[in-house]
Motif scaffolding. Structure first.
Motif, PDB file in Angstrom:
ATOM      1  N   HIS A 209       0.974  -1.264   0.095  1.00  8.63           N
ATOM      2  CA  HIS A 209       0.049   0.095   0.198  1.00  8.63           C
ATOM      3  C   HIS A 209       1.143   1.483  -0.142  1.00  8.63           C
ATOM      4  CE1 HIS A 209      -3.944  -2.218   1.657  1.00  8.63           C
ATOM      5  NE2 HIS A 209      -3.544  -2.275   0.351  1.00  8.63           N
ATOM      6  N   ALA A 210       2.177   0.966   0.559  1.00  4.79           N
ATOM      7  CA  ALA A 210       2.883   2.552   0.600  1.00  4.79           C
ATOM      8  C   ALA A 210       3.617   2.288  -0.742  1.00  4.79           C
ATOM      9  CB  ALA A 210       3.816   2.264   2.003  1.00  4.79           C
ATOM     10  N   GLY A 211       3.511   1.582  -1.686  1.00 10.84           N
ATOM     11  CA  GLY A 211       4.232   1.687  -2.802  1.00 10.84           C
ATOM     12  C   GLY A 211       5.393   0.908  -2.924  1.00 10.84           C
ATOM     13  N   ASP A 212       5.534  -0.044  -2.155  1.00 13.47           N
ATOM     14  CA  ASP A 212       6.940  -0.852  -2.334  1.00 13.47           C
ATOM     15  C   ASP A 212       6.595  -2.022  -3.468  1.00 13.47           C
ATOM     16  OD1 ASP A 212       9.323  -1.570  -0.039  1.00 13.47           O
ATOM     17  OD2 ASP A 212       8.548  -3.213  -1.230  1.00 13.47           O
ATOM     18  N   PRO A 213       7.574  -1.908  -4.255  1.00  7.94           N
ATOM     19  CA  PRO A 213       7.491  -2.752  -5.566  1.00  7.94           C
ATOM     20  C   PRO A 213       7.584  -4.370  -5.163  1.00  7.94           C
ATOM     21  CG  PRO A 213       8.733  -0.900  -6.194  1.00  7.94           C
ATOM     22  CD  PRO A 213       8.618  -0.830  -4.857  1.00  7.94           C
ATOM     23  N   ALA A 214       8.625  -4.518  -4.207  1.00  8.13           N
ATOM     24  CA  ALA A 214       8.778  -5.942  -3.936  1.00  8.13           C
ATOM     25  C   ALA A 214       7.594  -6.444  -3.341  1.00  8.13           C
ATOM     26  CB  ALA A 214      10.275  -6.220  -3.047  1.00  8.13           C
ATOM     27  N   ALA A 215       7.121  -5.872  -2.386  1.00  6.99           N
ATOM     28  CA  ALA A 215       5.965  -6.178  -1.540  1.00  6.99           C
ATOM     29  C   ALA A 215       4.920  -6.576  -2.395  1.00  6.99           C
ATOM     30  CB  ALA A 215       5.669  -5.304  -0.467  1.00  6.99           C
ATOM     31  N   THR A 216       4.734  -5.535  -3.485  1.00  9.14           N
ATOM     32  CA  THR A 216       3.475  -5.704  -4.224  1.00  9.14           C
ATOM     33  C   THR A 216       3.574  -6.917  -5.370  1.00  9.14           C
ATOM     34  OG1 THR A 216       3.028  -3.474  -4.403  1.00  9.14           O
ATOM     35  CG2 THR A 216       2.209  -4.504  -6.331  1.00  9.14           C
ATOM     36  N   GLU A 217       5.090  -7.091  -5.753  1.00  4.38           N
ATOM     37  CA  GLU A 217       5.319  -8.476  -6.507  1.00  4.38           C
ATOM     38  C   GLU A 217       5.115  -9.621  -5.858  1.00  4.38           C
ATOM     39  OE1 GLU A 217       5.463  -9.356  -9.460  1.00  4.38           O
ATOM     40  OE2 GLU A 217       6.076 -11.302  -9.100  1.00  4.38           O
ATOM     41  N   LEU A 218       5.395  -9.746  -4.323  1.00  3.20           N
ATOM     42  CA  LEU A 218       5.279 -10.798  -3.471  1.00  3.20           C
ATOM     43  C   LEU A 218       3.948 -11.205  -3.527  1.00  3.20           C
ATOM     44  CD1 LEU A 218       6.146 -13.077  -1.663  1.00  3.20           C
ATOM     45  CD2 LEU A 218       6.396 -11.223   0.266  1.00  3.20           C
ATOM     46  N   LEU A 219       2.813 -10.093  -3.247  1.00  6.45           N
ATOM     47  CA  LEU A 219       1.474 -10.514  -3.253  1.00  6.45           C
ATOM     48  C   LEU A 219       1.002 -10.889  -4.323  1.00  6.45           C
ATOM     49  CD1 LEU A 219       0.209  -7.560  -1.096  1.00  6.45           C
ATOM     50  CD2 LEU A 219       0.475  -9.903  -0.486  1.00  6.45           C
ATOM     51  N   ALA A 220       1.358 -10.486  -5.532  1.00  4.09           N
ATOM     52  CA  ALA A 220       0.961 -10.867  -7.218  1.00  4.09           C
ATOM     53  C   ALA A 220       1.509 -12.337  -7.073  1.00  4.09           C
ATOM     54  CB  ALA A 220       1.518 -10.011  -8.002  1.00  4.09           C
ATOM     55  N   GLN A 221       2.649 -12.640  -6.685  1.00  2.00           N
ATOM     56  CA  GLN A 221       3.235 -13.846  -7.082  1.00  2.00           C
ATOM     57  C   GLN A 221       2.298 -14.997  -5.980  1.00  2.00           C
ATOM     58  OE1 GLN A 221       5.612 -15.441  -9.107  1.00  2.00           O
ATOM     59  NE2 GLN A 221       4.593 -17.215  -8.210  1.00  2.00           N
TER      60      GLN A 221
ATOM     61  N   GLY B 125      -0.677 -14.340  -5.167  1.00  2.00           N
ATOM     62  CA  GLY B 125      -2.069 -14.891  -5.848  1.00  2.00           C
ATOM     63  C   GLY B 125      -1.962 -15.709  -7.074  1.00  2.00           C
ATOM     64  N   ARG B 126      -0.751 -15.633  -7.656  1.00  2.00           N
ATOM     65  CA  ARG B 126      -0.565 -16.452  -8.950  1.00  2.00           C
ATOM     66  C   ARG B 126      -0.594 -17.916  -8.603  1.00  2.00           C
ATOM     67  NH1 ARG B 126       2.407 -11.970 -10.879  1.00  2.00           N
ATOM     68  NH2 ARG B 126       4.266 -13.034 -10.325  1.00  2.00           N
ATOM     69  N   PHE B 127       0.086 -18.140  -7.317  1.00  2.00           N
ATOM     70  CA  PHE B 127       0.254 -19.496  -6.850  1.00  2.00           C
ATOM     71  C   PHE B 127      -1.214 -20.211  -6.551  1.00  2.00           C
ATOM     72  CE2 PHE B 127       4.849 -18.902  -5.804  1.00  2.00           C
ATOM     73  CZ  PHE B 127       5.357 -20.233  -6.689  1.00  2.00           C
ATOM     74  N   ILE B 128      -1.957 -19.254  -5.613  1.00  2.00           N
ATOM     75  CA  ILE B 128      -3.315 -19.850  -5.240  1.00  2.00           C
ATOM     76  C   ILE B 128      -4.185 -19.948  -6.634  1.00  2.00           C
ATOM     77  CG2 ILE B 128      -5.393 -18.930  -4.062  1.00  2.00           C
ATOM     78  CD1 ILE B 128      -3.264 -17.288  -2.132  1.00  2.00           C
ATOM     79  N   GLY B 129      -4.291 -18.933  -7.440  1.00  2.00           N
ATOM     80  CA  GLY B 129      -5.201 -18.928  -8.524  1.00  2.00           C
ATOM     81  C   GLY B 129      -4.844 -20.117  -9.444  1.00  2.00           C
ATOM     82  N   THR B 130      -3.578 -20.299  -9.565  1.00  2.00           N
ATOM     83  CA  THR B 130      -3.141 -21.342 -10.735  1.00  2.00           C
ATOM     84  C   THR B 130      -3.645 -22.772 -10.036  1.00  2.00           C
ATOM     85  OG1 THR B 130      -1.320 -20.308 -11.315  1.00  2.00           O
ATOM     86  CG2 THR B 130      -1.130 -22.536 -11.558  1.00  2.00           C
ATOM     87  N   ALA B 131      -3.681 -22.961  -8.719  1.00  2.00           N
ATOM     88  CA  ALA B 131      -4.163 -24.304  -8.156  1.00  2.00           C
ATOM     89  C   ALA B 131      -5.680 -24.245  -8.122  1.00  2.00           C
ATOM     90  CB  ALA B 131      -3.801 -24.270  -6.696  1.00  2.00           C
ATOM     91  N   LEU B 132      -6.186 -23.220  -7.751  1.00  2.00           N
ATOM     92  CA  LEU B 132      -7.810 -22.910  -8.000  1.00  2.00           C
ATOM     93  C   LEU B 132      -8.223 -23.107  -9.325  1.00  2.00           C
ATOM     94  CD1 LEU B 132      -8.637 -19.921  -5.392  1.00  2.00           C
ATOM     95  CD2 LEU B 132      -8.838 -22.612  -5.102  1.00  2.00           C
TER      96      LEU B 132
ATOM     97  N   ALA C 231      -4.587 -11.005  -8.649  1.00  2.00           N
ATOM     98  CA  ALA C 231      -3.776 -12.019  -9.182  1.00  2.00           C
ATOM     99  C   ALA C 231      -4.311 -13.327  -9.238  1.00  2.00           C
ATOM    100  CB  ALA C 231      -2.359 -11.884  -8.152  1.00  2.00           C
ATOM    101  N   ILE C 232      -5.134 -13.613  -8.220  1.00  2.00           N
ATOM    102  CA  ILE C 232      -5.724 -14.924  -7.947  1.00  2.00           C
ATOM    103  C   ILE C 232      -7.220 -15.069  -9.167  1.00  2.00           C
ATOM    104  CG2 ILE C 232      -7.545 -16.397  -6.433  1.00  2.00           C
ATOM    105  CD1 ILE C 232      -6.413 -15.246  -4.009  1.00  2.00           C
ATOM    106  N   ARG C 233      -7.697 -14.055  -9.156  1.00  2.00           N
ATOM    107  CA  ARG C 233      -8.627 -13.965 -10.606  1.00  2.00           C
ATOM    108  C   ARG C 233      -7.952 -14.442 -11.794  1.00  2.00           C
ATOM    109  NH1 ARG C 233     -11.671  -8.964  -8.038  1.00  2.00           N
ATOM    110  NH2 ARG C 233     -13.519  -9.979  -7.087  1.00  2.00           N
ATOM    111  N   GLN C 234      -6.973 -13.463 -11.988  1.00  2.00           N
ATOM    112  CA  GLN C 234      -6.275 -13.607 -13.240  1.00  2.00           C
ATOM    113  C   GLN C 234      -5.863 -15.200 -13.745  1.00  2.00           C
ATOM    114  OE1 GLN C 234      -3.115 -10.814 -13.776  1.00  2.00           O
ATOM    115  NE2 GLN C 234      -2.886 -11.036 -16.176  1.00  2.00           N
ATOM    116  N   ALA C 235      -5.073 -15.714 -12.736  1.00  2.00           N
ATOM    117  CA  ALA C 235      -4.691 -17.029 -12.793  1.00  2.00           C
ATOM    118  C   ALA C 235      -5.806 -17.925 -12.956  1.00  2.00           C
ATOM    119  CB  ALA C 235      -3.741 -17.637 -11.612  1.00  2.00           C
ATOM    120  N   VAL C 236      -6.841 -17.851 -12.189  1.00  2.00           N
ATOM    121  CA  VAL C 236      -7.906 -18.767 -12.202  1.00  2.00           C
ATOM    122  C   VAL C 236      -8.673 -18.818 -13.650  1.00  2.00           C
ATOM    123  CG1 VAL C 236     -10.214 -19.369 -11.708  1.00  2.00           C
ATOM    124  CG2 VAL C 236      -8.518 -18.750  -9.749  1.00  2.00           C
ATOM    125  N   TYR C 237      -8.630 -17.668 -14.170  1.00  2.00           N
ATOM    126  CA  TYR C 237      -9.455 -17.444 -15.714  1.00  2.00           C
ATOM    127  C   TYR C 237      -8.408 -18.119 -16.650  1.00  2.00           C
ATOM    128  CZ  TYR C 237     -13.002 -14.733 -13.899  1.00  2.00           C
ATOM    129  OH  TYR C 237     -14.378 -14.357 -13.288  1.00  2.00           O
TER     130      TYR C 237
END
Ligand SMILES: [Zn+2]
Length: 414
Positions: free
Chosen positions: A308-320, A322-329, A357-363
């Motif tokens: 939320h504070a604009g930290d790119p590494a943290a944002t990428e970690l959340l997106a990654q 979400g991708r793991f979860i969404g791919t499994a789902l 990220a979850i939504r994108q990977a699920v789709y």
């Protein structure tokens, strides 16, 4: 709705249909109920009177007479008795006393070290329940059942955890029998995420969905399945336990179960905490590094704050994550074709980046037909999902037409 039709069914099924309708669809007049169950008026009236005699149902005046008879509605008496809902998490205890609709009147949450074992945990639960019963808002009606959700695979028929990866000392422990002994009422025990899926069906976003997945993102990760309006536990009670399925990664991380590359090792609160500390140590995240330098013990929630504070590494970690979860789902969505995936648990508070990220990977990883009507939304039950689900587990087992004789013996009447 989960209420099933009584058409063509026997007298006990008719009582069950009426009870379910009143529980899940709210009050209704006798003519409306008669039309809904598709049985004769005399028989329906007789079955409603039986439910009234037992004390589970009442017939109340509604509104004023407009010259003719005063309109009356039949309703489920959710205030007639109380139920205990208990969630034994991997690092906390939650307890609620609820009404017969699973609505909490009083609740309690505290951190707890589950490795203290079952006896110490039950001692503490008994103390918490005694405190709750003394609170001014606590129900004064009889306590009729206890339901518990455990952060473990649970054999539902016996209420025993089986080889729980995070609960040493609990393997095979007769939790259901011991809870029943402690509180002097019948008990039911289920996996915590299955109980949460039931809460979503009974009290959450999924009341109109008959096929859905509930995904809990907490310290660990798990899922519960509702199919055709019924919680699907599977042959041994571990349906939906997705924590230890392998994910595709070049650097599989060590899981708490002892294996490598499990979903829980890459996409859970514990994994986020580990990665947050790594990003701080390596300096890849200046935000997290600054927090660590101040002496803050980094946890999953700090990753969200950093993002939320604009930290790119943290944002990428959340997106990654979400991708793991969404791919499994995505695989489960194709396999099971739910109309809803509800995401709950503390880590689901991470917000839009994770969810997107979850939504994108699920789709991306499921069939177009399977996602045509699919909704992926946060659960709105929040912190109470576990205790509400535990109470509902007991309620679904207790509020059966073949138990009306038992209910008749309880002091439920006004
Ligand atoms: Zn594992």
């Amino acid at each position: 709705m989960a209420a099933r039709s009584g058409a063509g069914a026997g007298p006990e099924d008719l009582s069950q249909s009426l009870l379910d309708m009143l529980r899940f669809s709210g009050p209704a007049t006798k003519p409306v109920l008669t039309a809904r169950v598709g049985a004769g008026r005399t028989l329906v009236t007789q079955k409603i009177n039986e439910l009234i005699d037992v004390g589970l149902v009442s017939e109340d005046r509604v509104g004023r007479s407009t010259g003719g008879r005063i309109p009356r509605e039949v309703r489920f008496r959710s205030e007639a008795a109380a139920v205990l809902g208990i969630e034994v998490g991997s690092s906390s205890l939650d307890v609620a006393i609820t009404d017969l609709a699973g609505r909490p009147a009083v609740t309690h949450h505290e951190p707890w070290d589950i490795t203290k074992g079952p006896e110490a945990t039950l001692d503490r639960l008994e103390q918490i329940v005694n405190q709750l019963r003394d609170e001014p808002q606590a129900p004064t009606v009889p306590l009729v059942a206890v339901g518990a959700g455990l952060a473990a695979p649970v054999e539902f028929t016996t209420g025993r955890p089986i080889s729980p990866p995070y609960m040493p000392g609990w393997d095979g422990y007769p939790v259901r029998d011991r809870l029943s002994d402690r509180f002097g009422v019948e008990a039911w025990v289920d996996n915590d995420v299955s109980a949460m899926a039931l809460a979503e069906l009974r009290a959450g976003n999924a009341q109109d969905a008959s096929d859905f997945l509930f995904v809990k993102l907490g310290l660990g990760i798990g899922a519960g399945l509702v199919s055709g309006g019924v919680l699907h536990r599977g042959a041994d009670g571990c349906a939906g336990d997705i924590a230890h399925i392998p994910v595709a990664t070049k650097s599989p991380a060590l899981c708490r179960c002892g294996r490598r590359g499990c979903l829980a090792a890459h996409a859970s609160g514990a994994a986020l905490t580990r990665e947050a500390r790594r990003l701080a140590d390596s300096g890849e995240s200046p935000y997290l590094a600054a927090l660590a330098a101040e002496g803050t013990t980094l946890e999953a929630a700090h990753v969200t704050a950093a993002s939320h504070a604009g930290d790119p590494a943290a944002t990428e970690l959340l997106a990654q994550t979400g991708r793991f979860i969404g791919t499994a789902l995505g695989t489960y969505v194709s396999f099971f074709n739910p109309s809803l995936v509800a995401i709950g648990g503390a880590v689901s508070q991470a917000g839009d980046i994770l969810l997107a990220a979850i939504r994108q990977a699920v789709y991306e990883f499921s069939l177009p037909l399977a996602t045509r009507h699919l909704q992926i939304t946060p659960s709105d039950l929040g912190d109470t999902a576990g205790v509400v689900g535990a109470a509902c587990t007991a309620l679904d087992a207790m509020l059966r037409a073949n138990r009306l004789d038992w209910w008749a013996e309880q002091p439920l009447k006004n």
